[in-house]
Design an enzyme around this catalytic site. Sequence first.
Site, PDB file in Angstrom:
ATOM      1  N   ASP A  35       0.983  -1.206  -0.188  1.00  0.00           N
ATOM      2  CA  ASP A  35      -0.083   0.055  -0.009  1.00  0.00           C
ATOM      3  C   ASP A  35       0.727   1.194  -0.012  1.00  0.00           C
ATOM      4  O   ASP A  35       1.804   1.237   0.406  1.00  0.00           O
ATOM      5  CB  ASP A  35      -0.961   0.124   1.349  1.00  0.00           C
ATOM      6  CG  ASP A  35      -2.201   0.987   1.018  1.00  0.00           C
ATOM      7  OD1 ASP A  35      -3.207   0.655   0.564  1.00  0.00           O
ATOM      8  OD2 ASP A  35      -1.817   2.050   1.376  1.00  0.00           O
TER       9      ASP A  35
ATOM     10  N   TYR B 216     -10.373   7.038 -16.163  1.00  0.00           N
ATOM     11  CA  TYR B 216     -10.683   6.068 -15.241  1.00  0.00           C
ATOM     12  C   TYR B 216     -11.351   4.911 -16.125  1.00  0.00           C
ATOM     13  O   TYR B 216     -10.910   3.425 -15.988  1.00  0.00           O
ATOM     14  CB  TYR B 216     -11.641   6.316 -14.189  1.00  0.00           C
ATOM     15  CG  TYR B 216     -11.947   5.141 -13.045  1.00  0.00           C
ATOM     16  CD1 TYR B 216     -10.752   4.637 -12.295  1.00  0.00           C
ATOM     17  CD2 TYR B 216     -13.085   4.790 -12.940  1.00  0.00           C
ATOM     18  CE1 TYR B 216     -10.952   3.572 -11.256  1.00  0.00           C
ATOM     19  CE2 TYR B 216     -13.096   3.534 -11.945  1.00  0.00           C
ATOM     20  CZ  TYR B 216     -12.052   3.126 -11.328  1.00  0.00           C
ATOM     21  OH  TYR B 216     -12.478   2.284 -10.323  1.00  0.00           O
TER      22      TYR B 216
ATOM     23  N   ASP C  14       4.782   3.667  -3.482  1.00  0.00           N
ATOM     24  CA  ASP C  14       4.137   3.900  -4.836  1.00  0.00           C
ATOM     25  C   ASP C  14       4.184   2.881  -5.832  1.00  0.00           C
ATOM     26  O   ASP C  14       5.302   2.525  -6.347  1.00  0.00           O
ATOM     27  CB  ASP C  14       4.308   5.334  -5.485  1.00  0.00           C
ATOM     28  CG  ASP C  14       3.556   5.687  -6.622  1.00  0.00           C
ATOM     29  OD1 ASP C  14       2.809   4.883  -6.983  1.00  0.00           O
ATOM     30  OD2 ASP C  14       3.820   6.864  -6.960  1.00  0.00           O
TER      31      ASP C  14
ATOM     32  N   SER D 225     -13.915  -2.225 -13.204  1.00  0.00           N
ATOM     33  CA  SER D 225     -14.704  -1.326 -12.672  1.00  0.00           C
ATOM     34  C   SER D 225     -15.849  -1.607 -13.752  1.00  0.00           C
ATOM     35  O   SER D 225     -15.746  -1.777 -15.125  1.00  0.00           O
ATOM     36  CB  SER D 225     -14.447   0.034 -12.467  1.00  0.00           C
ATOM     37  OG  SER D 225     -15.821   0.847 -12.240  1.00  0.00           O
TER      38      SER D 225
ATOM     39  N   LYS E 236      -9.818   1.032 -16.918  1.00  0.00           N
ATOM     40  CA  LYS E 236     -10.484  -0.023 -16.694  1.00  0.00           C
ATOM     41  C   LYS E 236     -10.824  -0.923 -17.672  1.00  0.00           C
ATOM     42  O   LYS E 236     -10.954  -2.422 -17.359  1.00  0.00           O
ATOM     43  CB  LYS E 236     -11.498   0.242 -15.450  1.00  0.00           C
ATOM     44  CG  LYS E 236     -11.180   0.899 -14.081  1.00  0.00           C
ATOM     45  CD  LYS E 236     -10.321  -0.259 -13.286  1.00  0.00           C
ATOM     46  CE  LYS E 236      -9.949   0.125 -11.963  1.00  0.00           C
ATOM     47  NZ  LYS E 236      -9.134  -0.775 -11.320  1.00  0.00           N
TER      48      LYS E 236
END
Length: 288
Positions: free
Chosen positions: A55, A176, A81, A163, A180
Amino acid sequence: MAADRLSLVTGHLTSTFPAGLLADQTAIITGAGQGIGAATALLFAKEGARVVVADLDETKAREVAAAITAAGGKAVAVAGDIMLQATIDAVVNAAVQLGEGKIHHIVNNAGFTWDGVIHKTTDKQWDMIMDLHTKAPFRLVRAAAPYFRVKDGEPRSITNVSSTSGIHGNAGQANYATAKMGILGLTKTIAKEWGPSFGVRCNAVAFGSVTTRLTAEKESGAFAEVGGEKIALGIPKAQQRGAEGFAMVPLRRAGTANEAAMSILMLASPLSAYVSGHCLEVTGGAGI
């Protein structure tokens, strides 16, 4: 321990971890410091996996890893990162050490949104979201290739988080949605390249509305900080769904992080042993 962040996903844990569906297997889970990633890490550990909790936020990663070890599981936290090669190398090295030379599962979950309508989206917004959701997963899989392209008869799986924005598009999310959708192409390619000779399964899961910091009120002040850039997260209160906002969702509600994590566990586990190259939509029935 930040109990408020983990309480939703730790209530089902017992004092000891059973052998489980992923016994003696090693998993890398990115974005595992909170939300869906944390729930996935805890579920994988409950099913016997050794977990690398990766993370951006070191404190949160350590909290999740500590929760696993306190319950008798095995986990290590790696902070950094995931868009940086140094972080990817550290994650893979940690997994190899934790797994005594073997890696069995990767869950490419790390991500956030940086929304904007098309005519106002900057190159920086576009590039960061594309790098985070497509390049970083690709580079992690490539770095772990020597541990997946093996013929030892042990299970190997990669699960990429997509997504419904990537399937259907979404206003205000050109970057995004494109990223995705891109991860679905990577998913199918891995399945076709690494399935025949090495038995590696690769699937994606496309979430609809799941209660996380990305769907919380933007006014709550949550943000991601990457490379000195603070990116506000969430949805403006004026755009938040009320109960009537789930009229098109047969289950009439948002999903929980734990429910999302269970779908990832299912795809990684022997329960999906003959499932590969598939995108599982987890939406409460929306879109049917």
